[in-house]
Design a protein around this motif. Structure first.
Motif, PDB file in Angstrom:
ATOM      1  N   TYR A 237       0.834  -1.199   0.000  1.00 54.43           N
ATOM      2  CA  TYR A 237       0.000   0.000   0.000  1.00 54.43           C
ATOM      3  C   TYR A 237       0.865   1.244   0.000  1.00 54.43           C
ATOM      4  O   TYR A 237       2.009   1.210   0.441  1.00 54.43           O
ATOM      5  CB  TYR A 237      -0.877   0.028   1.251  1.00 54.43           C
TER       6      TYR A 237
ATOM      7  N   ASP B 236      -1.704   5.289   2.749  1.00 61.40           N
ATOM      8  CA  ASP B 236      -2.928   4.720   3.305  1.00 61.40           C
ATOM      9  C   ASP B 236      -2.636   4.219   4.721  1.00 61.40           C
ATOM     10  O   ASP B 236      -2.092   3.133   4.903  1.00 61.40           O
ATOM     11  CB  ASP B 236      -3.406   3.575   2.411  1.00 61.40           C
ATOM     12  N   ALA B 237      -2.987   5.022   5.724  1.00 61.02           N
ATOM     13  CA  ALA B 237      -2.672   4.699   7.113  1.00 61.02           C
ATOM     14  C   ALA B 237      -3.247   3.354   7.556  1.00 61.02           C
ATOM     15  O   ALA B 237      -2.614   2.603   8.281  1.00 61.02           O
ATOM     16  CB  ALA B 237      -3.173   5.812   8.031  1.00 61.02           C
ATOM     17  N   GLU B 238      -4.471   3.037   7.124  1.00 65.51           N
ATOM     18  CA  GLU B 238      -5.103   1.785   7.536  1.00 65.51           C
ATOM     19  C   GLU B 238      -4.677   0.600   6.669  1.00 65.51           C
ATOM     20  O   GLU B 238      -4.972  -0.544   6.994  1.00 65.51           O
ATOM     21  CB  GLU B 238      -6.641   1.901   7.482  1.00 65.51           C
ATOM     22  N   GLY B 239      -4.046   0.846   5.533  1.00 66.93           N
ATOM     23  CA  GLY B 239      -3.631  -0.242   4.655  1.00 66.93           C
ATOM     24  C   GLY B 239      -4.810  -1.019   4.117  1.00 66.93           C
ATOM     25  O   GLY B 239      -4.819  -2.241   4.140  1.00 66.93           O
ATOM     26  N   SER B 240      -5.819  -0.300   3.621  1.00 69.64           N
ATOM     27  CA  SER B 240      -7.012  -0.988   3.134  1.00 69.64           C
ATOM     28  C   SER B 240      -7.551  -0.463   1.814  1.00 69.64           C
ATOM     29  O   SER B 240      -8.402  -1.105   1.220  1.00 69.64           O
ATOM     30  CB  SER B 240      -8.121  -0.896   4.189  1.00 69.64           C
ATOM     31  N   ASP B 241      -7.096   0.694   1.365  1.00 67.87           N
ATOM     32  CA  ASP B 241      -7.674   1.297   0.160  1.00 67.87           C
ATOM     33  C   ASP B 241      -6.694   1.535  -0.983  1.00 67.87           C
ATOM     34  O   ASP B 241      -7.047   1.387  -2.133  1.00 67.87           O
ATOM     35  CB  ASP B 241      -8.314   2.655   0.491  1.00 67.87           C
TER      36      ASP B 241
ATOM     37  N   GLU C  21      -2.417  13.775   3.524  1.00 71.36           N
ATOM     38  CA  GLU C  21      -3.075  13.834   4.823  1.00 71.36           C
ATOM     39  C   GLU C  21      -2.026  14.224   5.862  1.00 71.36           C
ATOM     40  O   GLU C  21      -1.098  13.466   6.116  1.00 71.36           O
ATOM     41  CB  GLU C  21      -3.673  12.484   5.190  1.00 71.36           C
TER      42      GLU C  21
ATOM     43  N   SER D 235      -0.087  14.627   9.232  1.00 66.30           N
ATOM     44  CA  SER D 235       0.012  13.772  10.416  1.00 66.30           C
ATOM     45  C   SER D 235       0.530  14.609  11.583  1.00 66.30           C
ATOM     46  O   SER D 235       1.019  15.726  11.388  1.00 66.30           O
ATOM     47  CB  SER D 235       0.967  12.621  10.145  1.00 66.30           C
TER      48      SER D 235
END
Length: 163
Positions: free
Chosen positions: A33, A36-41, A122, A124
């Motif tokens: 990834y 993508d902080a959550e590693g999902s998109d 984004e 941080s």
């Protein structure tokens, strides 16, 4: 990769022979990834994204390469060019960057280009820690960065002379 963004799932592409954009979809891996902080998109797009299921709608509208009147476009990516060569991901693909182009089976040439890489900035907490206070006060005079730093120290259990 100096000054080039990595292309991620959801990036927008356009064909020079089509009349509508479409979005890239990653089908060949679920591991790497970017942005993508959550590693999902935001899966990284690679040279393995080939065929007719690489785009969300699988069309760029009408295909002017096929004649007049132009029939509906049916994308079939056969190859990518101008990718980032030094890195190979888990699916054995190379990383697609914003100046990469795809070859469609109909056109036979690199006619599909990336119009937006798909990444979104984004800020941080680290960005705020590294900010130059003087420059920040000139750009955004309504926010007192010194006050934000003091509040952060209090929240982190630092010293507060008012308690």
């Amino acid at each position: 990769m100096s000054e080039k963004h990595i292309v991620v799932q959801g990036a927008t592409c356009a064909c020079q022979f089509g009349n509508a954009p479409d979005s890239l979809v990653v089908n060949t891996h679920t591991k790497e990834y970017a942005n993508d902080a959550e590693g999902s998109d935001k899966l990284i797009v690679t040279t393995q994204e080939l065929g007719s299921s690489t785009l969300k709608n699988n069309t760029f509208g009408s295909c002017s390469k096929m004649g007049s009147p132009p029939p509906p476009c049916k994308v079939n990516i056969t190859q990518w060019t101008d990718f980032y060569e030094p890195v190979t991901l888990s699916n054995q693909g190379k990383i697609i960057v914003e100046n990469s182009k795809a070859i469609c089976a109909v056109a036979g040439s690199p006619c599909i280009s990336v119009t937006h890489h798909g990444q979104i900035s984004e800020p941080s907490p680290q960005n705020f820690k590294n900010v130059d206070r003087e420059i920040h006060s000139q750009i955004n005079p309504m926010v007192d960065i010194n006050e934000m730093k003091e509040e952060e120290l209090i929240l982190e259990g630092g010293e507060d002379s008012s308690i």
